[in-house]
Design an enzyme around this catalytic site. Structure first.
Site, mmCIF file in Angstrom:
data_model
loop_
_atom_site.group_PDB
_atom_site.id
_atom_site.type_symbol
_atom_site.label_atom_id
_atom_site.label_comp_id
_atom_site.label_asym_id
_atom_site.label_seq_id
_atom_site.Cartn_x
_atom_site.Cartn_y
_atom_site.Cartn_z
ATOM 1 N N GLY A 244 0.839 -1.302 -0.081
ATOM 2 C CA GLY A 244 0.036 -0.018 -0.080
ATOM 3 C C GLY A 244 0.880 1.292 -0.050
ATOM 4 N N HIS A 245 2.244 1.150 -0.814
ATOM 5 C CA HIS A 245 2.671 2.318 -0.819
ATOM 6 C C HIS A 245 3.695 2.438 -2.060
ATOM 7 C CE1 HIS A 245 5.324 -0.574 0.970
ATOM 8 N NE2 HIS A 245 6.331 -0.272 0.500
ATOM 9 N N ARG A 246 4.214 3.234 -2.469
ATOM 10 C CA ARG A 246 5.457 3.228 -3.541
ATOM 11 C C ARG A 246 6.559 3.982 -2.792
ATOM 12 N NH1 ARG A 246 3.988 8.517 -6.584
ATOM 13 N NH2 ARG A 246 2.187 9.284 -5.456
#
Length: 140
Positions: A44-46
């Site tokens: 749930g991120h970059r």
């Protein structure tokens, strides 16, 4: 966009040996693994700077990737498959089975400032139903 690489595997009567080399620019600075995540969504991120390589060394999982222009779901169901993620790739790992161990390598040391938790606008606008439809397309 993320790239799925099939790792070189050598087999002989004693078993298999799979080789990971020269796939992450800058080398490997951090290694971690994810397990006991059945029925959970991880990631749930970059990132701003970090590239990652993901290998499901046991069991299987799926990885949803969106780079702001394209989206794709990858299935990691063999230790011979390696998913290379660029910093701009939003990632969500899910559908872990009870034996899944997702081995992760990074070309950067851990830095909380490297994480971007705001998704691309396309992801924010997409309904949960749309995401589930994309996942079901891959499953079938």
């Amino acid at each position: 966009m993320a790239t799925l690489v099939h790792l070189q595997t050598i087999q002989n009567p004693k078993g298999k040996l799979t080789v990971f080399e020269k796939l992450l620019s800058g080398g490997i600075r951090r290694v971690f693994y994810i397990y006991d995540s059945e029925n959970e969504i991880r990631g749930g991120h970059r990132h701003r700077y970090s590239s990652h390589a993901l290998i499901c060394v046991s069991g299987s999982c799926r990885v949803y990737v969106n780079n702001g222009e394209n989206e794709e779901v990858f299935e990691l169901d063999s230790p011979e498959k390696c998913l290379i993620l660029e910093p701009k790739d939003w990632r969500e790992m899910y559908d872990f089975d009870s034996s899944s161990i997702l081995f992760c390598m990074s070309n950067q040391y851990y830095d909380p400032d490297d994480y971007i938790t705001e998704s691309y606008p396309q992801i924010q606008k997409k309904s949960k139903k749309g995401f589930e439809m994309l996942v079901n397309q891959i499953k079938n």
